[in-house]
Design a protein around this motif. Structure first.
Motif, mmCIF file in Angstrom:
data_model
loop_
_atom_site.group_PDB
_atom_site.id
_atom_site.type_symbol
_atom_site.label_atom_id
_atom_site.label_comp_id
_atom_site.label_asym_id
_atom_site.label_seq_id
_atom_site.Cartn_x
_atom_site.Cartn_y
_atom_site.Cartn_z
ATOM 1 N N VAL A 1 0.727 -1.376 -0.185
ATOM 2 C CA VAL A 1 0.157 -0.210 0.002
ATOM 3 C C VAL A 1 0.887 1.268 -0.047
ATOM 4 N N GLY A 2 2.117 0.969 -0.071
ATOM 5 C CA GLY A 2 3.146 2.336 -0.088
ATOM 6 C C GLY A 2 3.266 2.415 -1.744
ATOM 7 N N ASN A 3 4.078 3.629 -1.602
ATOM 8 C CA ASN A 3 4.347 4.149 -3.004
ATOM 9 C C ASN A 3 5.718 3.508 -3.649
ATOM 10 N N PRO A 4 5.325 2.779 -4.720
ATOM 11 C CA PRO A 4 6.445 1.742 -5.147
ATOM 12 C C PRO A 4 7.578 2.828 -5.695
ATOM 13 N N ALA A 5 7.624 4.001 -5.850
ATOM 14 C CA ALA A 5 8.592 4.849 -6.513
ATOM 15 C C ALA A 5 9.546 5.120 -5.339
ATOM 16 N N ALA A 6 9.224 4.819 -4.224
ATOM 17 C CA ALA A 6 10.528 4.868 -3.099
ATOM 18 C C ALA A 6 11.435 3.830 -3.308
ATOM 19 N N TRP A 7 11.112 2.502 -3.796
ATOM 20 C CA TRP A 7 11.878 1.393 -4.109
ATOM 21 C C TRP A 7 12.793 1.923 -5.419
ATOM 22 N N ASP A 8 12.190 2.295 -6.425
ATOM 23 C CA ASP A 8 12.836 2.746 -7.592
ATOM 24 C C ASP A 8 13.897 3.629 -7.189
ATOM 25 N N PHE B 1 11.084 -6.441 2.040
ATOM 26 C CA PHE B 1 9.459 -6.020 1.824
ATOM 27 C C PHE B 1 8.686 -6.896 2.909
ATOM 28 N N ILE B 2 7.971 -6.189 3.678
ATOM 29 C CA ILE B 2 6.999 -6.830 4.540
ATOM 30 C C ILE B 2 5.476 -6.237 4.298
ATOM 31 N N TYR B 3 4.718 -7.472 3.811
ATOM 32 C CA TYR B 3 3.307 -6.797 3.622
ATOM 33 C C TYR B 3 2.391 -7.939 3.690
ATOM 34 N N THR B 4 0.965 -7.667 3.828
ATOM 35 C CA THR B 4 -0.036 -8.464 3.380
ATOM 36 C C THR B 4 -0.484 -8.453 2.273
ATOM 37 N N THR B 5 -1.182 -9.008 1.458
ATOM 38 C CA THR B 5 -1.584 -8.995 0.157
ATOM 39 C C THR B 5 -2.550 -7.968 0.040
ATOM 40 N N ARG B 6 -2.561 -7.183 -0.984
ATOM 41 C CA ARG B 6 -3.653 -6.349 -1.040
ATOM 42 C C ARG B 6 -4.196 -6.475 -2.624
ATOM 43 N N GLY B 7 -4.281 -7.539 -3.224
ATOM 44 C CA GLY B 7 -4.935 -7.827 -4.783
ATOM 45 C C GLY B 7 -3.507 -7.738 -5.527
ATOM 46 N N LYS B 8 -3.947 -7.598 -7.016
ATOM 47 C CA LYS B 8 -2.739 -7.506 -7.883
ATOM 48 C C LYS B 8 -2.230 -6.276 -8.177
ATOM 49 N N ASP C 1 3.305 -7.783 -8.070
ATOM 50 C CA ASP C 1 4.456 -8.056 -9.087
ATOM 51 C C ASP C 1 5.776 -7.925 -8.447
ATOM 52 N N LEU C 2 5.950 -7.398 -7.256
ATOM 53 C CA LEU C 2 7.323 -7.676 -6.923
ATOM 54 C C LEU C 2 7.599 -9.029 -6.352
ATOM 55 N N TYR C 3 6.449 -9.587 -5.493
ATOM 56 C CA TYR C 3 6.307 -11.075 -5.228
ATOM 57 C C TYR C 3 6.771 -11.946 -6.339
ATOM 58 N N GLN C 4 5.956 -11.787 -7.394
ATOM 59 C CA GLN C 4 6.058 -12.878 -8.745
ATOM 60 C C GLN C 4 7.553 -12.488 -9.226
ATOM 61 N N THR C 5 8.278 -11.336 -9.139
ATOM 62 C CA THR C 5 9.548 -11.195 -9.733
ATOM 63 C C THR C 5 10.678 -11.806 -8.816
ATOM 64 N N ALA C 6 10.308 -11.582 -7.585
ATOM 65 C CA ALA C 6 11.111 -12.416 -6.583
ATOM 66 C C ALA C 6 11.400 -13.675 -6.569
ATOM 67 N N LYS C 7 10.039 -14.415 -6.799
ATOM 68 C CA LYS C 7 10.101 -15.892 -6.897
ATOM 69 C C LYS C 7 10.857 -16.276 -7.945
ATOM 70 N N SER C 8 11.160 -15.614 -9.088
ATOM 71 C CA SER C 8 11.955 -16.056 -10.174
ATOM 72 C C SER C 8 13.504 -15.871 -10.029
ATOM 73 N N ASN C 9 13.868 -15.099 -8.785
ATOM 74 C CA ASN C 9 15.281 -14.586 -8.761
ATOM 75 C C ASN C 9 15.662 -15.534 -7.574
ATOM 76 N N PRO C 10 16.863 -16.449 -7.725
ATOM 77 C CA PRO C 10 17.437 -17.275 -6.571
ATOM 78 C C PRO C 10 18.215 -16.427 -5.627
ATOM 79 N N ASP C 11 18.345 -15.086 -5.826
ATOM 80 C CA ASP C 11 18.905 -14.482 -4.761
ATOM 81 C C ASP C 11 18.252 -13.878 -3.665
ATOM 82 N N TRP C 12 16.934 -14.041 -4.153
ATOM 83 C CA TRP C 12 16.158 -13.268 -3.129
ATOM 84 C C TRP C 12 15.210 -14.390 -2.006
ATOM 85 N N PHE C 13 15.110 -13.862 -0.968
ATOM 86 C CA PHE C 13 14.334 -14.716 -0.033
ATOM 87 C C PHE C 13 12.687 -14.484 -0.397
ATOM 88 N N VAL C 14 11.829 -15.557 -0.469
ATOM 89 C CA VAL C 14 10.661 -15.317 -0.918
ATOM 90 C C VAL C 14 9.573 -16.183 0.059
#
Length: 184
Positions: free
Chosen positions: A134-141, A156-163, A168-181
């Motif tokens: 629910v935050g501003n994704p531009a802060a991460w950018d 990044f810690i959060y509860t789901t709030r839809g798509k 998107d971050l969760y989906q991207t991180a799942k495909s990166n072996p260097d990330w904990f997901v």
């Protein structure tokens, strides 16, 4: 002894071990009351004693950060920041800036993603993006190149709030072996 008067629950150990073991990117999509902030705050204090630097706990809005973290009280009736950062490890506490300077030389601060431009010129080595969905994704950018350049970490810690950007971050991180997901 850190963490101070806190023990991770079983479901919090995977994130703790990953980050304490040198991980640099983590996404923890946990249900309500799973202890996301508590885990991230105690982990940040631990890591701040391993590497001197500036650490932020970033919530969607600065005033939300003040209410939830800076002035927050845990279920045992303790002020959250006093449990995580007891007086014995502090050199200075600045209430107006929501900042704690630690004896180890690190600085920890609560900030808001609602005005990430105010963070210009800073050089954090660790950032927790609380309620990221629910935050501003531009802060991460904005912060991503700073953390990449200085070898810093982000959680990044959060509860789901839809798509949305959290999804998107969760989906991207799942495909990166260097990330904990993790999805709980």
């Amino acid at each position: 002894m850190l963490p101070h008067e806190w023990q991770p629950r079983q479901h919090q150990l995977n994130l703790w071990r990953f980050m304490a073991g040198g991980g640099s990117r983590a996404v923890a999509v946990w249900h309500r009351r799973a202890g996301k902030d508590s885990t991230a705050l105690n982990l940040t204090c631990h890591l701040a004693h391993q590497r001197k630097g500036t650490y932020w706990h970033l919530l969607p809005e600065k005033e939300q950060a003040r209410k939830a973290v800076w002035n927050g009280i845990d279920k045992l009736g303790r002020r959250i920041i006093d449990q995580v950062f007891p007086d014995e490890i502090r050199t200075k506490t600045l209430d107006q800036e929501m900042l704690i300077q630690l004896k180890c030389g690190s600085i920890w601060q609560v900030v808001g993603a609602d005005n990430y431009n105010s963070l210009v010129g800073s050089n954090p080595v660790g950032v927790v993006f609380s309620e990221y969905s629910v935050g501003n994704p531009a802060a991460w950018d904005y912060l991503r190149p700073i953390l990449a350049e200085n070898g810093g970490w982000a959680i990044f810690i959060y509860t789901t709030r839809g798509k949305n950007h959290g999804y998107d971050l969760y989906q991207t991180a799942k495909s990166n072996p260097d990330w904990f997901v993790e999805l709980l």
